[in-house]
Design a protein around this motif. Structure first.
Motif, PDB file in Angstrom:
ATOM      1  N   ASP A 488     -44.607  26.730 -13.658  1.00 52.68           N
ATOM      2  CA  ASP A 488     -43.263  26.955 -13.104  1.00 52.68           C
ATOM      3  C   ASP A 488     -43.015  28.408 -12.708  1.00 52.68           C
ATOM      4  OD1 ASP A 488     -42.747  24.293 -13.584  1.00 52.68           O
ATOM      5  OD2 ASP A 488     -41.803  24.650 -15.531  1.00 52.68           O
ATOM      6  N   ARG A 492     -42.184  26.947  -7.858  1.00 53.14           N
ATOM      7  CA  ARG A 492     -42.602  25.724  -7.171  1.00 53.14           C
ATOM      8  C   ARG A 492     -43.838  25.179  -7.885  1.00 53.14           C
ATOM      9  NH1 ARG A 492     -47.080  26.794  -4.238  1.00 53.14           N
ATOM     10  NH2 ARG A 492     -47.546  28.994  -3.817  1.00 53.14           N
ATOM     11  N   TYR A 498     -49.459  20.126 -10.955  1.00 60.07           N
ATOM     12  CA  TYR A 498     -48.747  19.044 -11.639  1.00 60.07           C
ATOM     13  C   TYR A 498     -49.726  18.055 -12.272  1.00 60.07           C
ATOM     14  CZ  TYR A 498     -46.476  14.477 -11.967  1.00 60.07           C
ATOM     15  OH  TYR A 498     -46.050  13.252 -12.400  1.00 60.07           O
ATOM     16  N   GLU A 572     -41.024  11.617   0.526  1.00 62.14           N
ATOM     17  CA  GLU A 572     -40.860  11.755  -0.922  1.00 62.14           C
ATOM     18  C   GLU A 572     -40.527  13.213  -1.246  1.00 62.14           C
ATOM     19  OE1 GLU A 572     -40.694   9.190  -2.504  1.00 62.14           O
ATOM     20  OE2 GLU A 572     -42.029   7.660  -1.710  1.00 62.14           O
ATOM     21  N   ARG A 573     -39.246  13.554  -1.182  1.00 61.72           N
ATOM     22  CA  ARG A 573     -38.862  14.940  -1.445  1.00 61.72           C
ATOM     23  C   ARG A 573     -39.049  15.288  -2.925  1.00 61.72           C
ATOM     24  NH1 ARG A 573     -36.315  17.124   2.909  1.00 61.72           N
ATOM     25  NH2 ARG A 573     -35.611  15.657   4.508  1.00 61.72           N
ATOM     26  N   ASP A 574     -38.599  14.407  -3.803  1.00 61.92           N
ATOM     27  CA  ASP A 574     -38.775  14.645  -5.236  1.00 61.92           C
ATOM     28  C   ASP A 574     -40.062  13.946  -5.682  1.00 61.92           C
ATOM     29  OD1 ASP A 574     -38.498  15.326  -7.853  1.00 61.92           O
ATOM     30  OD2 ASP A 574     -36.691  14.139  -8.229  1.00 61.92           O
ATOM     31  N   TRP A 575     -41.192  14.468  -5.187  1.00 61.63           N
ATOM     32  CA  TRP A 575     -42.457  13.773  -5.415  1.00 61.63           C
ATOM     33  C   TRP A 575     -42.872  13.776  -6.882  1.00 61.63           C
ATOM     34  CZ3 TRP A 575     -46.297  16.706  -7.514  1.00 61.63           C
ATOM     35  CH2 TRP A 575     -46.216  18.091  -7.353  1.00 61.63           C
ATOM     36  N   MET A 576     -42.451  14.779  -7.655  1.00 58.10           N
ATOM     37  CA  MET A 576     -42.814  14.798  -9.075  1.00 58.10           C
ATOM     38  C   MET A 576     -42.162  13.640  -9.822  1.00 58.10           C
ATOM     39  SD  MET A 576     -43.066  18.759 -10.349  1.00 58.10           S
ATOM     40  CE  MET A 576     -41.512  19.295  -9.649  1.00 58.10           C
ATOM     41  N   ALA A 577     -40.894  13.370  -9.517  1.00 61.40           N
ATOM     42  CA  ALA A 577     -40.221  12.232 -10.148  1.00 61.40           C
ATOM     43  C   ALA A 577     -40.890  10.925  -9.741  1.00 61.40           C
ATOM     44  CB  ALA A 577     -38.740  12.218  -9.756  1.00 61.40           C
ATOM     45  N   ASP A 580     -44.109  10.741 -11.743  1.00 58.40           N
ATOM     46  CA  ASP A 580     -43.803  10.468 -13.151  1.00 58.40           C
ATOM     47  C   ASP A 580     -43.499   8.991 -13.367  1.00 58.40           C
ATOM     48  OD1 ASP A 580     -44.171  13.010 -14.120  1.00 58.40           O
ATOM     49  OD2 ASP A 580     -42.082  13.613 -13.844  1.00 58.40           O
TER      50      ASP A 580
END
Length: 637
Positions: A488, A492, A498, A572-577, A580
């Motif tokens: 972090d 970014r 990730y 997919e803007r919030d690709w981490m979510a 997950d």
């Protein structure tokens, strides 16, 4: 048979094992009730009561039912106890047999050679390096792999294996054991060990009663004959348990040994390696036999742990040798005994040199089918790549990765950013969470070797993993928090950072909770089609460059899964979510469905016919997170 078919076969064998265990328990319970029935009938006869078998059963139904429940409870509780005692992973099995851990910084030449071979095959296979043990008191040639998952696996060899085998033969034996790790056999083996303990316990009780049965035999009262009958009855039940235990182990183990031998040849491309080890077992007087009691682990061993007349867990040696060396004749062993130590080492070195000079990566390795075929079966080219990557890592970095004291700092080192300002923020995070000494160690690693290349990061983690997982859980939590803070630091998170953090967390958690891990599930891609599309979309966006490239890559992945290739690429803007949510669900897929998914993932990455180091590691780390150990892939320079 590829990796996913092996996984399906392992799951089917697990179900078969449960059925066989239940049948064995029922047979033993029935035998105990027959003994009680005979004893009760004899008692009624001596009392002058002429009762039929039906009357005896009716009169003593509660006692017979209680005996059945008690017998089943003893077997079940003993099996649960044994399984619980093995929860700490494969190292526990090795330590129970007197195994000595081979430290990462060992200076003994033979143990250093063993560690190098294990690390090379682990890196080529794409799994963490397992713990390595030596059974110092055993002079026979033998080995085994134990554990629930690759994260908690251990590989153990006997002292005889170290002293009597050359490097190629040792490599063949270790490749055989890695086949058990990669194909799900190891998980079945350790479950079988726990499951059969309850059955074998009655055999131990039966033997003990036999030893002391002469006491009952000397008794002259009217109950002496009954006690003697029960004593011999329990002995018989014990041998019934032993019979079923050996039968189940033999049924599960034999064919898998042939498959593991064949996989070892495919790993090394050297049939002489594993056949040479098998021939030496046949030649040496102590063969593969162990001095320790091998009854519980006989199905896990490379060769027979003791001489067996019936229900051997391994095929005959001559048949195993002939499978990998069709030209072999049994009478050759006498001549081989004289030649084996004189000629093999020199001949093998010459052959290894020839292969090293002539080996070139095959085109098949660059398409999705070639990648799938290589899962769980790293070939000679990948072994060479593993050796090449290991050689590209500076010696002091490798030594640090092997060290318990430096392993956390090696993990932090793999996360260092190429930008100086970001790197300073990362080092501040290390200092704040781990202390100034840890920061100084990371700086020393960076000063000595610079930022690691993309293809070195995952192998470094795999090498450091055995040392890292020996640290206490609270320390591991601090390490994970620090790694997240480093990721972090620049505000970014790129996808590789990730995924790498997820892999670290997954392997460390699994090493402390191996009994809670499932390698595959029972779902189909149709059940998680939205998650599959989301994963392919993220890989397409983050692994592609140029206008229209991501859309083309996404279409290739969809078509591979039998979905509409005209489906628009989601934003997919919030690709981490998204990841997950998607990855844990996709990890529940059946093995055959995972094969389809990984083929589609490879199609996305390789859609333009090229593969760079970043794309390679992106694909490998993504596959790790659904428990598919992708082997090394050749990246053109």
């Amino acid at each position: 048979m590829n990796f996913f078919e092996h996984q399906d076969r392992a799951r089917k064998q697990t179900r078969w094992l449960v059925v066989a265990f239940v049948l064995a328990v029922l047979a033993i319970v029935a035998a105990i009730d027959v003994i009680l029935l005979l004893a009760l009938g004899l008692t009624s006869y001596e009392a002058g009561e002429a009762l039929s078998a039906t009357q005896v059963i009716a009169a003593n139904a509660p006692l017979l039912a209680g005996g059945a429940v008690a017998s089943a409870a003893v077997i079940g509780l003993a099996s649960l106890f044994k399984t619980a005692s093995l929860r700490s992973g494969g190292g526990q099995v090795a330590r129970q047999l007197g195994g000595t851990l081979v430290e990462s910084d060992t200076r003994d030449a033979k143990r250093r050679r063993l560690r190098n071979v294990v690390e090379e095959i682990a890196l080529a296979s794409g799994v963490p390096v397992p713990e390595i043990y030596v059974l110092e008191q055993e002079s026979g040639i033998n080995a085994f792999a134990a554990g629930f998952t690759p994260s908690d696996a251990a590989v153990a060899v006997t002292r005889g294996t170290l002293e009597k085998l050359d490097r190629n033969e040792l490599q063949g034996v270790i490749a055989h054991e890695f086949s058990h790790i990669l194909n799900g056999d190891m998980r079945i083996n350790i479950r079988l060990m726990g499951t059969l303990f309850g059955i074998l316990l009655l055999a131990l009780i039966g033997r003990r009663v036999l030893i002391h049965s002469h006491i009952a035999g000397r008794s002259r009262d009217k109950n002496g004959a009954i006690v003697l009958m029960i004593a011999f009855g329990l002995m018989a039940v014990g041998y019934v348990g032993l019979f079923f235990g050996r039968w189940i182990k033999a049924a599960v183990s034999r064919q898998r040994e042939y498959l593991a031998d064949a996989s070892a040849v495919q790993f090394t491309r050297d049939p002489d390696g594993i056949s040479g080890a098998l021939k030496k077992i046949a030649v040496y007087s102590d063969a593969s036999y162990l001095d320790a009691d091998s009854e519980e682990i006989s199905h896990m061993l490379f060769g027979d742990g003791r001489k067996m007349m019936m229900f051997s867990t391994h095929p005959p040696l001559n048949k195993r040798i002939t499978r990998v060396d069709p030209q072999f004749q049994p009478e050759d062993l006498e001549r081989l005994a004289a030649r084996i130590q004189r000629d093999q080492i020199q001949a093998r070195r010459a052959e290894e040199k020839r292969r090293s000079e002539s080996a070139t990566p095959e085109k098949r390795m660059f398409d999705a089918g070639g990648i799938i075929d290589g899962i769980g079966q790293p070939d000679w080219e990948r072994m060479l790549m593993a050796a090449s990557i290991a050689a590209s890592i500076p010696d002091h970095i490798t030594q640090a990765a092997h060290s318990t004291e430096w392993a956390p700092e090696v993990l932090f080192y793999t996360l260092l950013d190429g930008d100086r300002n970001v790197r300073e923020q990362q080092l501040l995070a290390v200092s704040g969470k781990m202390g100034g000494d840890s920061e100084a160690q990371v700086k020393a690693l960076f000063k000595a070797a610079g930022v690691p290349s993309p293809e070195q990061r995952l192998p470094l983690l795999e090498i450091a993993f055995p040392a890292l997982k020996r640290r206490p859980p609270d320390f591991i939590s601090r390490v994970l928090d620090t790694a997240q803070a480093m990721i972090d630091a620049d505000g970014r998170v790129d996808i590789f950072e990730y995924l790498l953090a997820r892999v670290i967390k997954m392997h460390l958690w699994e090493s402390h909770n191996p009994h809670r891990v499932r390698i595959s599930g029972d779902k189909k891609i149709a059940d998680y089609s939205m998650e599959a599309r989301a994963l392919l979309a993220v890989l397409a966006r983050h692994g592609s460059t140029g206008p229209g490239s991501a859309e083309a890559a996404f279409a290739v992945g969809l078509e591979t899964l039998g979905m509409d290739p005209q489906t628009p690429l989601p934003d997919e803007r919030d690709w981490m979510a998204v990841m997950d949510s998607a990855l844990p669900r996709l990890d529940r897929l059946k093995s055959a469905e995972k094969e389809k998914l990984v083929t589609a993932m490879a199609g996305v990455v390789l859609h333009d016919g090229r593969l760079d180091a970043t794309e390679m590691e992106l694909l490998r780390v993504s596959s790790h997170l659904i428990h598919v150990p992708l082997p090394l892939l050749h990246v053109p320079q």
